[in-house]
Design a protein around this motif. Sequence first.
Motif, mmCIF file in Angstrom:
data_model
loop_
_atom_site.group_PDB
_atom_site.id
_atom_site.type_symbol
_atom_site.label_atom_id
_atom_site.label_comp_id
_atom_site.label_asym_id
_atom_site.label_seq_id
_atom_site.Cartn_x
_atom_site.Cartn_y
_atom_site.Cartn_z
ATOM 1 N N UNK A 151 13.458 -29.230 -0.752
ATOM 2 C CA UNK A 151 12.178 -29.315 -1.462
ATOM 3 C C UNK A 151 12.308 -29.159 -2.975
ATOM 4 N N UNK A 152 13.492 -28.754 -3.469
ATOM 5 C CA UNK A 152 13.649 -28.521 -4.896
ATOM 6 C C UNK A 152 13.934 -29.829 -5.623
ATOM 7 N N UNK A 153 13.592 -29.857 -6.909
ATOM 8 C CA UNK A 153 13.851 -31.043 -7.740
ATOM 9 C C UNK A 153 15.282 -30.977 -8.277
ATOM 10 N N UNK A 154 16.243 -31.096 -7.381
ATOM 11 C CA UNK A 154 17.647 -30.948 -7.735
ATOM 12 C C UNK A 154 18.114 -32.068 -8.665
ATOM 13 N N UNK A 155 18.871 -31.675 -9.683
ATOM 14 C CA UNK A 155 19.445 -32.634 -10.618
ATOM 15 C C UNK A 155 20.949 -32.393 -10.706
ATOM 16 N N UNK A 163 39.796 -34.722 -16.483
ATOM 17 C CA UNK A 163 38.881 -33.643 -16.858
ATOM 18 C C UNK A 163 37.522 -33.990 -16.277
ATOM 19 N N UNK A 164 36.867 -33.017 -15.677
ATOM 20 C CA UNK A 164 35.600 -33.282 -15.003
ATOM 21 C C UNK A 164 34.614 -32.153 -15.262
ATOM 22 N N UNK A 165 33.341 -32.474 -15.105
ATOM 23 C CA UNK A 165 32.282 -31.457 -15.127
ATOM 24 C C UNK A 165 31.194 -31.879 -14.159
ATOM 25 N N UNK A 166 30.789 -30.936 -13.311
ATOM 26 C CA UNK A 166 29.701 -31.158 -12.359
ATOM 27 C C UNK A 166 28.698 -30.024 -12.547
ATOM 28 N N UNK A 167 27.503 -30.345 -13.008
ATOM 29 C CA UNK A 167 26.443 -29.344 -13.190
ATOM 30 C C UNK A 167 25.308 -29.680 -12.233
ATOM 31 N N UNK A 168 24.891 -28.685 -11.472
ATOM 32 C CA UNK A 168 23.795 -28.857 -10.519
ATOM 33 C C UNK A 168 22.695 -27.867 -10.877
#
Length: 464
Positions: A41-45, A437-442
């Motif tokens: 139900x959350x507005x996940x980005x 090199x990576x970045x994952x932000x949730x």
Amino acid sequence: ALVLGGLATWGSVAAQVSEDPALALKDNLAAIVAHAENQGDMETKVGVYVKVLENGRVLFSSDGLTPMIPASNLKVVSTATALSLLGPNYRLTTELRGSLPDARGVVAGNLYLRGGGDPTITPPYNQPATQPLSRFIEELKKAGVREIAGDLVADDSIFDRHYLPDGWKEHYRLDAFSAPVAGLSLNGNMVEAILQGGGASLEPATSTVTIRTNYDNSGTTTIQRPRGQNDLLATGYPPAGEIRRQICVEDPPLFTIGAFKELLDQAQIKVRGQVRLVDTQGEAARVGDLHLYAVHFSLPLAEIIREANHESDNLFTEHLFKLAGQVNYGQGTAQTGFRACLDFFEANDLDSQDLHMVDGCGLSTLNRISPSQLVNVLDAMDRSYYRSWFKESLPHAGRGTLWGRLGGCEVRAKTGTLDHDSALSGYVLTASGQELAFSVIVNDAPIWLAVETQDQIVQTLSYF
């Protein structure tokens, strides 16, 4: 279907039929992102950015340029800035200064405990935390000091007295991960309350913090420190055995100088004046001209940065953040710390548009940085003279804050977690021998979903 962490990777069919491995990778990653953003139900980005270090090629970007809440991934920026500015062998100092004693052993003026922003005067680096202060007292004895005619003064002027950064939540206030930040610190700016029977005591003992009990024989035993107060209160039911709880102090420099006063009393060195904080408007500038009785050196900066990143230590990072500001701009504040980080971006020709830092550790929800900016910092540090120190500060798969995660992957990465925000940024070696090199932000997601998404993405990258 390709299975990652016990879950079928979304988009695996696309991976099987695509003739271009890079296109297949993009399809898989896009499917993982879409799956996460359509859960619950959350507005996940979800923001993702991936770059090949050898040639700078961007393999994948999904909202990679969007400013997001990074949680502890902001430590990547703060530690990179501090390491680049100060070098791995830099040590912070804590000093004891005052006038020389007369023939009777009396110091005519004040005695100053001068902080240099060292967060390491705490176990396990000093056992007990007060060990450096005890060594200072030994130096006073060697100099023949028996009495301080003036005040005992905490000089914390290297940093400002805005001890708690903006945006730190109220319910964090007493916990170790949100300890206040100050130029003179002791024991991680925590005091241990000890309850036994009807009695109560503190470790380390300090003249500037007290604990009292007000038991009413009901409910559970609780220990609280009201906001804005140094003193602790135990209420509820008296404990049958011993209860110990670590609680953040309100005023770290006052807590520290109070602990020093207790040790002076035990050593029978009398202080006739007050126990107080230095006047930052004029008095602090004169302390450096006084006789140096003793100095304590911190761990080398490389070890402090390792603690900050490997264990995600907020206090250590906040000290580095303000220290960078102090070195570049004369006083350690959140504002000058941010300016020092902007200087790092400029020196490395990195885009800092929309970057916003109100702390250095990422505990504030007011911080904003894009995945691409985090990756570009990682890229800059990979090309830096300090690359080995920086990379070794990041947890390897299965260790530090990556314990239990990403087994079988050759990855070093910084984790980050708030109530509904999580991030993972670092380096991963692919099956084809490329380092990425990576970045994952949730943001705005259940933490289990954020972690699952991050791990699926990194595992997918490792198979590339």
